[in-house]
Scaffold this motif. Structure first.
Motif, PDB file in Angstrom:
ATOM      1  N   CYS A  70       0.841  -1.209   0.000  1.00 58.05           N
ATOM      2  CA  CYS A  70       0.000   0.000   0.000  1.00 58.05           C
ATOM      3  C   CYS A  70       0.871   1.253   0.000  1.00 58.05           C
ATOM      4  O   CYS A  70       0.599   2.225  -0.717  1.00 58.05           O
ATOM      5  N   ARG A  87      -8.458  -3.161  -0.080  1.00 58.54           N
ATOM      6  CA  ARG A  87      -7.954  -1.923  -0.682  1.00 58.54           C
ATOM      7  C   ARG A  87      -7.049  -2.221  -1.869  1.00 58.54           C
ATOM      8  O   ARG A  87      -7.178  -1.610  -2.934  1.00 58.54           O
ATOM      9  N   SER A  90      -9.082  -3.808  -4.757  1.00 58.21           N
ATOM     10  CA  SER A  90      -9.883  -2.786  -5.422  1.00 58.21           C
ATOM     11  C   SER A  90      -9.008  -1.882  -6.282  1.00 58.21           C
ATOM     12  O   SER A  90      -9.405  -1.463  -7.374  1.00 58.21           O
ATOM     13  N   TYR A  91      -7.818  -1.583  -5.772  1.00 59.47           N
ATOM     14  CA  TYR A  91      -6.900  -0.737  -6.529  1.00 59.47           C
ATOM     15  C   TYR A  91      -6.536  -1.393  -7.854  1.00 59.47           C
ATOM     16  O   TYR A  91      -6.640  -0.763  -8.920  1.00 59.47           O
ATOM     17  N   TYR A 252     -16.485  -4.835   2.247  1.00 60.43           N
ATOM     18  CA  TYR A 252     -15.346  -5.373   2.991  1.00 60.43           C
ATOM     19  C   TYR A 252     -15.584  -6.795   3.502  1.00 60.43           C
ATOM     20  O   TYR A 252     -14.716  -7.361   4.172  1.00 60.43           O
ATOM     21  N   HIS A 292     -13.543   7.220   2.297  1.00 59.76           N
ATOM     22  CA  HIS A 292     -12.549   6.164   2.395  1.00 59.76           C
ATOM     23  C   HIS A 292     -12.956   4.977   1.515  1.00 59.76           C
ATOM     24  O   HIS A 292     -12.127   4.383   0.816  1.00 59.76           O
ATOM     25  N   ASP A 296     -11.159   3.368  -1.758  1.00 67.33           N
ATOM     26  CA  ASP A 296     -10.820   1.948  -1.818  1.00 67.33           C
ATOM     27  C   ASP A 296     -11.469   1.241  -3.003  1.00 67.33           C
ATOM     28  O   ASP A 296     -11.289   0.038  -3.190  1.00 67.33           O
TER      29      ASP A 296
END
Length: 333
Positions: A70, A87, A90-91, A252, A292, A296
């Motif tokens: 990250c 995260r 998803s990125y 999540y 946030h 994400d």
């Protein structure tokens, strides 16, 4: 980034029974509903095979490796292991799909703005079954989905009519004074100014927007009840909304017990900012979670609506549409 100021007067929300409150120590039940990405295309496409390979690599990483990756990608390194995994996944998914969408000119954002609402209402320590909750704080926090920032806010207090005297429990819970609500205007007048504020932002006319709440109660209980008490037609623009608890739990992959406001913040590596049970502060913290989630890679979609006076789930197959332009509230016959 615009920051939410602390209010000098605070109002109360009921301690919602059966895990349905906004309190940082209570949690509303959220229905399971699998999210889907619109226009994903055929999953046999090579881009999805690349995403699957990346997901497998991420699943084998430990917490330190996840944080290191990250940091390398200049992503937020806060949060528990499952959040970090999501995260990164998803990125990579977003990057792959964005490149694919860009090639076809399909990049779009569902909404230009998301308006976070978190009403506060009159309450007793033990609310009787027939207790009528009246809105006593009307806050809104506006998120720009393009800049991923809070850009403005609205807040007014409301004078209760059915139960004009605040309970000792409400006062002790939130610190609100009787003087604050006594000097406030009626819900009809406050709603008119709230509508004017939304109209000034050109929401529903120039810009696509929708509402977001922390649970079903704000629209399905508080606003619906208040409109009946005030003999006002329920506003069309508030008939559909995003229940962030459902969105968070689905995105999540966490149980509903982890969708309390305080839990969502902590799992994302954040702390509550402000005073719990202050509607504006609650709204700001909910907005922080929404931002946030957008960062994400979460595609926040409308997932609830008001049907026959009760909140209902909106199927993920429903077309994506913004809220209609707000209209001046009309009296009911």
């Amino acid at each position: 980034m615009w920051s939410c100021g602390k209010t000098r007067s605070h109002v109360c929300r009921e301690s919602r029974a059966e895990d349905s409150g906004h309190s940082p120590t209570s949690c509303e039940e959220n229905e399971k509903q699998e999210p889907s990405s619109p226009k994903q295309g055929d999953f046999s496409d090579p881009v999805y095979k690349e995403i699957a390979v990346a997901n497998g690599t991420i699943n084998r990483m430990n917490s330190d490796q996840l944080r290191a990756k990250c940091a390398e990608l200049k992503l937020d390194t806060r949060g528990v292991k499952d959040v970090l995994k999501k995260r990164l996944k998803s990125y990579y998914k977003r990057q792959k799909l964005m490149h694919s969408a860009a090639a076809n000119g399909n990049i779009d954002v569902y909404f230009d703005y998301i308006c976070v609402v978190d009403y506060e209402a009159t309450c007793e320590e033990n609310n009787p079954p027939d207790y009528l909750h009246e809105i006593i704080e009307f806050p809104m926090v506006l998120i720009d989905t393009h800049t991923l920032e809070i850009v403005d806010s609205f807040q007014e207090y409301v004078k209760p009519v059915v139960n004009p005297q605040l309970s000792e429990f409400c006062v002790k819970l939130t610190g609100i004074t009787q003087k604050t609500v006594d000097e406030a205007e009626t819900f009809h007048q406050v709603l008119k100014r709230a509508v004017s504020w939304l109209q000034e932002k050109e929401l529903g006319t120039k810009y696509k927007y929708t509402f977001l709440t922390d649970g079903s109660w704000d629209m399905g209980k508080f606003l619906h009840t208040q409109c009946k008490l005030s003999c006002i037609r329920y506003p069309l623009f508030a008939r559909k909304w995003i229940n962030i608890r459902k969105s968070y739990g689905n995105f999540y992959k966490v149980p509903r017990t982890q969708t309390k406001l305080i839990c969502m913040l902590e799992n994302l590596g954040m702390q509550y900012d402000g005073r719990p049970h202050c509607g504006l502060d609650d709204s700001c913290n909910i907005a922080r979670i929404a931002i946030h989630m957008l960062k994400d890679g979460c595609e926040l979609r409308v997932n609830e609506c008001l049907h026959s006076g009760e909140p209902r789930s909106v199927p993920i197959s429903a077309p994506i549409e913004g809220a209609p332009a707000p209209q001046t509230p009309k009296k009911r016959n």
